[in-house]
Design a protein around this motif. Structure first.
Motif, mmCIF file in Angstrom:
data_model
loop_
_atom_site.group_PDB
_atom_site.id
_atom_site.type_symbol
_atom_site.label_atom_id
_atom_site.label_comp_id
_atom_site.label_asym_id
_atom_site.label_seq_id
_atom_site.Cartn_x
_atom_site.Cartn_y
_atom_site.Cartn_z
ATOM 1 N N MET A 1 -35.605 28.519 116.487
ATOM 2 C CA MET A 1 -35.317 28.520 118.031
ATOM 3 C C MET A 1 -36.094 29.850 118.493
ATOM 4 O O MET A 1 -35.590 30.832 118.057
ATOM 5 C CB MET A 1 -34.053 28.281 118.245
ATOM 6 N N LYS A 2 -36.557 29.677 119.575
ATOM 7 C CA LYS A 2 -37.228 31.031 120.111
ATOM 8 C C LYS A 2 -36.634 31.488 121.497
ATOM 9 O O LYS A 2 -35.889 30.619 121.899
ATOM 10 C CB LYS A 2 -38.631 30.438 120.690
ATOM 11 N N LYS A 3 -36.522 32.868 121.435
ATOM 12 C CA LYS A 3 -35.792 33.465 122.476
ATOM 13 C C LYS A 3 -36.586 33.784 123.530
ATOM 14 O O LYS A 3 -37.656 34.439 123.318
ATOM 15 C CB LYS A 3 -35.156 34.613 122.033
ATOM 16 N N PRO B 1 -33.926 22.085 123.009
ATOM 17 C CA PRO B 1 -33.358 22.499 121.904
ATOM 18 C C PRO B 1 -34.053 23.585 121.183
ATOM 19 O O PRO B 1 -33.517 24.147 120.092
ATOM 20 C CB PRO B 1 -32.910 20.999 121.174
ATOM 21 N N GLU B 2 -35.381 23.644 121.740
ATOM 22 C CA GLU B 2 -36.204 24.539 120.818
ATOM 23 C C GLU B 2 -36.257 26.006 121.373
ATOM 24 O O GLU B 2 -36.668 27.162 120.972
ATOM 25 C CB GLU B 2 -37.816 24.085 120.974
ATOM 26 N N ILE B 3 -35.457 26.202 122.513
ATOM 27 C CA ILE B 3 -35.239 27.386 123.322
ATOM 28 C C ILE B 3 -33.927 28.002 123.503
ATOM 29 O O ILE B 3 -32.997 27.114 123.759
ATOM 30 C CB ILE B 3 -36.130 27.308 124.846
ATOM 31 N N SER B 4 -33.861 29.322 123.530
ATOM 32 C CA SER B 4 -32.576 29.843 123.860
ATOM 33 C C SER B 4 -32.788 30.892 124.742
ATOM 34 O O SER B 4 -33.588 31.803 124.617
ATOM 35 C CB SER B 4 -32.049 30.660 122.456
#
Length: 350
Positions: free
Chosen positions: A1-3, A24-27
């Motif tokens: 997961m990328k910030k 869901p792939e990003i925070s």
């Protein structure tokens, strides 16, 4: 997961964080705020961590702040700069470049001159692949993005038959939520608008595109009036409309009398921020005379660049293919569903 860190929480920052929370792939590690106003508590109430400039910490003593923007930037993979126009360049020089951060800039910046934030102005319809591997990219403004969604399909279909484009941008004075910004009772001319030069960065610097712009006292949307000249007899309106049947983010409407009709429908349908995130061709206004087609389409101002930011983010962070990125953006923004609802509601009556 990328910030991801969103530096700014105005019209664009508030919108993009609303959608990124469903990815869901990003925070989203937080947002940057520069003014100690009610929007700080709004952001916190939405579950966002708020960070402020180190030198302004004392101004935010009455708020539950999570830390400084400087510290937040040390913990992210990409920053979406949603600061007011001109501040993106300053942020690049002070923070993003020294910290070797990927950054997306908004339409208030420039890709030309001494204060260019990037050498690429992004339009997903025109140059998605060029953003892959880039560290600094500017997302085009709403008007520039909107023109791309119309011009690129026209070029794909008619190619060398096209000889000239004349566009009048009828721009809204302020966004709906910008209640502090007074809507003045005047029609204001814009001298030397940047929009034509911006479009030419992806459409071609020698393209015969002529743009004039005026601002009118409304908050609803922009309206573009486009005259398209051909080297022979112009296509019928139906031929023009047909090329947008499967276009991402372009709805063809017949019975909307004005921009407020569309905005009111978006509000009634519960669309986020009352945005449609798309272009609306006012099909009843398309005419073909001799070698010229005239068409009018409304542009969902700030809303139109939000899915574009999401597409750009995927190119930069993940290097996704065009097809994979669009599929993922569709799963979050539901553009096809919105388009279908708009077209059914404003369908031709006969």
């Amino acid at each position: 997961m990328k910030k991801v860190f969103v530096n700014g929480y105005g019209s664009i920052g508030s919108r993009i964080t609303s959608f990124l929370k469903d990815d869901p792939e990003i925070s989203v590690i937080g947002i940057g705020k520069y003014s100690p106003d009610d929007d700080v508590n709004v952001a916190i109430s939405r579950g966002l961590d708020v960070y402020v400039p180190e030198q302004k910490l004392n101004d935010f003593k009455s708020f539950k702040i999570s830390g400084t923007i400087e510290s937040a930037l040390d913990n992210c993979d990409l920053v979406i700069d949603a600061a007011p126009g001109g501040h993106g360049y300053k942020n690049k020089k002070s923070f993003y470049k020294p910290k070797n951060l990927m950054a997306i800039y908004q339409g208030g910046e420039t890709v030309m001159g001494d204060e260019a934030v990037s050498d690429l102005l992004f339009n997903s319809r025109a140059n998605y692949d060029l953003a892959i591997g880039k560290k600094h990219v500017m997302q085009g403004s709403c008007n520039v993005t909107g023109m791309g969604r119309i011009l690129e399909p026209l070029r794909d279909k008619f190619a060398k038959q096209l000889i000239r484009f004349d566009v009048t941008l009828v721009r809204r004075w302020a966004d709906i939520e910008q209640t502090e910004k007074q809507v003045i009772d005047t029609i204001e001319m814009t001298e030397a608008p940047h929009h034509g030069d911006d479009v030419k960065t992806y459409f071609g610097k020698d393209v015969p595109l002529f743009v004039r712009a005026i601002k009118v006292p409304t908050r609803q949307m922009h309206l573009h009036i486009m005259d398209i000249r051909f080297n022979d007899k112009a296509p019928k309106p139906s031929e023009i409309h047909d090329i947008f049947t499967n276009e991402f983010g372009v709805a063809t409407l017949w019975t909307a009398k004005g921009t407020k009709d569309i905005r009111d429908y978006a509000k009634n349908m519960g669309f986020n921020f009352t945005d449609t995130n798309m272009i609306h061709i006012h099909a009843n206004m398309t005419v073909s005379i001799g070698d010229t087609v005239q068409m009018m389409y409304s542009d969902d101002q700030t809303g139109i660049v939000i899915p574009e930011n999401h597409l750009l983010l995927q190119a930069m962070l993940f290097g996704k293919s065009y097809e994979d990125a669009f599929s993922h953006t569709e799963s979050i923004f539901h553009m096809k569903e919105k388009k279908q609802k708009l077209q059914e509601h404003f369908a031709r009556k006969n």
